[in-house]
Scaffold this active site. Structure first.
Site, mmCIF file in Angstrom:
data_model
loop_
_atom_site.group_PDB
_atom_site.id
_atom_site.type_symbol
_atom_site.label_atom_id
_atom_site.label_comp_id
_atom_site.label_asym_id
_atom_site.label_seq_id
_atom_site.Cartn_x
_atom_site.Cartn_y
_atom_site.Cartn_z
ATOM 1 N N GLY A 178 -2.834 4.592 -3.426
ATOM 2 C CA GLY A 178 -3.058 3.369 -4.389
ATOM 3 C C GLY A 178 -2.295 3.381 -5.719
ATOM 4 O O GLY A 178 -2.305 2.205 -6.535
ATOM 5 N N TYR A 218 0.576 -1.130 -0.101
ATOM 6 C CA TYR A 218 0.276 0.050 -0.040
ATOM 7 C C TYR A 218 1.006 1.294 -0.015
ATOM 8 O O TYR A 218 2.030 1.276 0.203
ATOM 9 C CB TYR A 218 -0.836 -0.046 1.042
ATOM 10 C CG TYR A 218 -0.035 0.381 2.556
ATOM 11 C CD1 TYR A 218 -0.568 1.597 2.868
ATOM 12 C CD2 TYR A 218 0.009 -0.379 3.265
ATOM 13 C CE1 TYR A 218 0.342 2.097 3.959
ATOM 14 C CE2 TYR A 218 0.696 -0.035 4.448
ATOM 15 C CZ TYR A 218 0.735 1.176 4.888
ATOM 16 O OH TYR A 218 1.340 1.631 6.009
ATOM 17 N N CYS A 219 0.231 2.256 -0.316
ATOM 18 C CA CYS A 219 0.966 3.586 -0.329
ATOM 19 C C CYS A 219 -0.197 4.769 0.177
ATOM 20 O O CYS A 219 -1.129 4.227 0.931
ATOM 21 C CB CYS A 219 1.415 4.123 -1.520
ATOM 22 S SG CYS A 219 0.019 4.102 -2.849
ATOM 23 N N GLN A 220 0.023 5.788 -0.339
ATOM 24 C CA GLN A 220 -0.841 6.968 0.042
ATOM 25 C C GLN A 220 -2.212 6.821 -0.326
ATOM 26 O O GLN A 220 -3.244 6.824 0.170
ATOM 27 C CB GLN A 220 -0.313 8.234 0.040
ATOM 28 C CG GLN A 220 -1.021 9.484 0.629
ATOM 29 C CD GLN A 220 -1.016 9.410 2.178
ATOM 30 O OE1 GLN A 220 0.186 8.806 2.727
ATOM 31 N NE2 GLN A 220 -1.858 9.844 2.896
ATOM 32 N N TYR A 246 -3.178 4.786 2.610
ATOM 33 C CA TYR A 246 -3.021 5.125 3.822
ATOM 34 C C TYR A 246 -4.178 6.120 4.275
ATOM 35 O O TYR A 246 -4.630 6.618 5.322
ATOM 36 C CB TYR A 246 -1.649 5.692 4.066
ATOM 37 C CG TYR A 246 -1.511 6.165 5.726
ATOM 38 C CD1 TYR A 246 -1.971 5.025 6.755
ATOM 39 C CD2 TYR A 246 -1.362 7.249 6.120
ATOM 40 C CE1 TYR A 246 -1.728 5.457 8.219
ATOM 41 C CE2 TYR A 246 -1.138 7.650 7.473
ATOM 42 C CZ TYR A 246 -1.654 6.795 8.647
ATOM 43 O OH TYR A 246 -1.566 7.271 9.772
#
Length: 165
Positions: free
Chosen positions: A131, A127-129, A156
């Site tokens: 997607g 995951y990231c901020q 996130y």
């Protein structure tokens, strides 16, 4: 006409960067007068884009975390990770993903402090901020043989929003 060509070039660059297999060709009629893509085209592009992607929703991620055994990798930059992360996540910035997942298991553990996931494990989640970076990371690990890895599309941002409710 310049705006039309600029939009087509942007779409082509995005397709190449993300690693889509098919070619996305759009005619002038598929663009709005301001040069943006018609909604129906966006939906078609989105469905093409999502067909080869293993995406997980917030609810699915919560279930997987509760079940245990999930190896959660945050592909944001270290400073973003320090500001907050999903509990249990390990930070491997997107720029390191390719190199990280080609290390020996011993090197991986030494560098990241967790066991290296098995290539065919269904318990690898990125995951990231929002997607986008995790989708890029997902394509990278899939090419390296982590065929069952997934990514959390909400990132996130969604996690933080949903957890604070």
């Amino acid at each position: 006409m310049k705006m039309f060509h600029r939009k087509v070039c942007v779409v082509c660059v995005v397709c190449v960067v993300v690693g889509l297999v098919g070619t996305l060709v759009m005619t002038e009629e598929q663009f709005c007068s301001d040069g943006s893509i018609n909604t129906s085209c966006k939906q078609k592009a989105h469905s093409l884009y999502e067909e080869d992607v293993d995406s997980v929703s917030y609810e699915q991620l919560k279930q997987m975390l509760t079940a245990g055994n999930l190896q959660l990798f945050d592909v944001r930059e270290p400073d973003e990770f320090k500001e907050g992360a999903i509990p249990g996540a390990t930070n491997i910035p997107l720029s390191e993903v390719q190199q990280a997942f080609t290390l020996t298991p011993e090197q991986f553990t030494q560098l990241y402090g967790v066991l290296m996931p098995e290539k065919h494990s269904p318990d690898v989640m990125l995951y990231c901020q929002r997607g986008r970076r995790s989708l890029t990371a997902l394509h990278t690990v899939h090419k390296l043989g982590y065929s069952r890895a997934c990514h959390y599309v909400g990132g996130y941002s969604e996690w933080l929003e949903r957890e604070s409710q």
